[in-house]
Design an enzyme around this catalytic site. Sequence first.
Site, mmCIF file in Angstrom:
data_model
loop_
_atom_site.group_PDB
_atom_site.id
_atom_site.type_symbol
_atom_site.label_atom_id
_atom_site.label_comp_id
_atom_site.label_asym_id
_atom_site.label_seq_id
_atom_site.Cartn_x
_atom_site.Cartn_y
_atom_site.Cartn_z
ATOM 1 C CD GLU A 1 3.748 -10.439 19.225
ATOM 2 O OE1 GLU A 1 3.251 -10.829 20.285
ATOM 3 O OE2 GLU A 1 3.125 -9.776 18.373
ATOM 4 N NE ARG B 1 -2.550 -1.272 3.358
ATOM 5 C CZ ARG B 1 -2.304 -2.446 3.940
ATOM 6 N NH1 ARG B 1 -2.586 -3.566 3.295
ATOM 7 N NH2 ARG B 1 -1.781 -2.501 5.146
#
Length: 171
Positions: free
Chosen positions: A95, A58
């Site tokens: 993560e 994007r």
Amino acid sequence: MDLASHIRHVPDFPKPGILFYDISTLLAHSDAWRETIDRMAEAIRPMQPDLLAGIESRGFLAAAPLALALGKGFVMVRKRGKLPGRTVSHAYALEYGEDVVEVQEGMIEPGQRVVLVDDLLATGGTASAAVTLLRKVGAEVPGAAFIIELIGLGGRARLDVPTETVLQLEA
């Protein structure tokens, strides 16, 4: 113009518990999209870029028209294996695990001023990795610009460059 009203909120996408901020509805409204690009161009112009670098995917939607509006070039920062030819890569921690961003070798000349562009600044992990990658190929990174910043996720604090955003929304 209230640009925030043109951002669709999609709960539980791409997984449960995530609220997705969809810019598709902004892109579909020509006046709102023009206003967004105009505001971003105004924020980026003082950074005096030679090139804009958009983060997949994007970020491409914002960086390409911004580059055109500013009369500058555009380069893509993509995930591993998406660019043809020789690339320069940078791995960064997620993560759970790691990811890799790449640029095509030779697209950025040492010393060029490259402003990073993306649609959304959340935790800042990918943006920070992209800044590191741009520096790795010799770019000077005078700043970064985003359509949306999710306040409270700490993304801005992870970036060591001036950061401009059009909209600040609650995470």
